[in-house]
Design a protein around this motif. Sequence first.
Motif, short mmCIF file in Angstrom:
data_model
loop_
_atom_site.label_atom_id
_atom_site.label_comp_id
_atom_site.label_asym_id
_atom_site.label_seq_id
_atom_site.Cartn_x
_atom_site.Cartn_y
_atom_site.Cartn_z
N VAL A 69 -55.91 -21.57 -15.36
CA VAL A 69 -55.71 -20.13 -15.16
C VAL A 69 -55.34 -19.46 -16.48
CG1 VAL A 69 -54.20 -18.39 -14.11
CG2 VAL A 69 -55.15 -20.22 -12.71
N VAL A 81 -60.48 -17.14 -12.61
CA VAL A 81 -59.07 -17.29 -12.28
C VAL A 81 -58.88 -17.34 -10.77
CG1 VAL A 81 -56.83 -16.13 -12.29
CG2 VAL A 81 -58.16 -16.27 -14.40
N TYR A 85 -57.82 -20.48 -8.03
CA TYR A 85 -56.76 -20.34 -7.02
C TYR A 85 -57.28 -20.68 -5.63
CZ TYR A 85 -53.90 -17.95 -3.56
OH TYR A 85 -53.17 -17.66 -2.44
N TYR A 143 -50.16 -20.75 -10.20
CA TYR A 143 -51.07 -19.62 -10.44
C TYR A 143 -50.33 -18.51 -11.19
CZ TYR A 143 -53.67 -15.33 -9.33
OH TYR A 143 -54.32 -14.12 -9.40
N LYS A 147 -50.84 -16.98 -15.07
CA LYS A 147 -51.02 -15.55 -15.33
C LYS A 147 -49.90 -14.99 -16.22
CE LYS A 147 -53.39 -12.91 -13.07
NZ LYS A 147 -54.69 -12.24 -13.31
#
Length: 514
Positions: A69, A81, A85, A143, A147
Amino acid sequence: MAKDRFIYGSIIMIFMNIFIRIVGFAYEVTLSKLLGAEAMGWFQIAMSTLMVFLVLTISGIPTAVTKLVAQENSNNNQYNVEKIYRTTIIFNFSIAIILSTILLFSAKFIALKVLKNEDMLLGVYLLIPPIIIISLSNVLRSYFYGKKDMITPSVAQLIEHFTRFTIVIGMISYFSPLNPLYGAIIAILGISIGEFFDLMWSLSAKKRLYNSQIFATKNKWSHKIALHKIIKVSVPLTISGFFNVALNFLNTILLPSRLIDAGYTSSLAIATFGRITGMAMPLIHLPFVVTSALVINLIPSLSEQVMLKKHIQIKSDIQLAIKATLLVSIPLTTIYVILSKPIATFLYNDPTAANFIHIMGYSTMLLALQHTFSGILCGLDKQTSSTINRIIGSSLRIFLIYILVGNPNLEIYGFFIAFFVTNILILLLDIISLRKTIHIKFDYFDILLKPLFASLFMVGYIKITTYDLVNLHRVNPLAFVFSIGVAFLAYIFILILTQAIPKDFFSKIFSIKA
């Protein structure tokens, strides 16, 4: 703007991590005090059993998600991305269902043959929900880390710890006094309670923050491609996790049985195991407050720097991470070694635990460095080396425990020998692996001796200002807290005076990034 947001997020995450760890530590201490050593022994055995069933979904896959990610996010490829997930959520959920089914049908066998206590059957059944919940919540957490959103998962963990503390401690207090097995079962139920609230918050946050429509790009991944990349990154870590968990489970089962062979009663063996895992271990893992924050930042940060070939920045961040680890772990090591008796009495009301805290306190720095090195090696794409190092160390530990603990002349001290020998070996192997990858020089006087000197000064101040350390229940709590606070400030002052903490140290810590 993006850099400021990341620095702000890192600062918030570290402070929240400290608060989360305080709540978690308070829970572990309160649980140990209310349940006692034997119940904590049964609870820790149940936790080891749970980890055997979770190893496939949480040992390597979350780290793979964070790395992938982070890489796709740096390329501004949000389509991939989200594909990472969604693919991982489906994959982990499918594996979790299979594992839960296996545990359901093997519960009686585990209770009777592995745990050797039919009364633990309900406890085994209560391990089924956490398999599914934890498998999903770990994907969401990784995740967010990928980010570079450090706040959302920190809030989720805070909710998890707070709800578990409130509900479980409330139940135990209401039903007290409890049989050790029943107390352990309530603690096992608490795993599902905390993790459920964590998952609900994380799902809500994901939908609220990152649910905008994502358009396809030229380099879009299919579910098959995403799954292939996830498995490729996660396999070495999963293998490492599998061996570590399997060997830890063997250690969990082997240690009490070998203590019985050495002459302990069954109850004393479980209580001894509880004092090690439920009382000493939470203390020596306290530096993970800082190292966890460092590792979470280091893995995506070093991954990006490796791609961009920023070698100078890589060395700088590694040196900074190791220095921060030692600045936290050295004073805690000093406190546990010198103040083990008052700590055992004050926290657990169990003077017998003092010897365990004193001996295992020496390993605080070793475990903290191991944790940081594992993050460094993973960020440098050397997770295979980290895997091999831990397999070697864990395998040797099981062998030494079997040989030494059953010896009536050594008993539990055989475990301590095995524990230290293998932890030192793993750390040395990690250092060798790092040096083969990148050449880094360290100022050992600066990173080791200065913090040690400041730590001794800090502990000396505590001993002088607290008139009855052995009987802390007689000491005014506010006066003792004040003494601890001033001692900590004295530690910081000595570090600044000796220039162990540069002026820009904290700004560098918070800005670890590519």
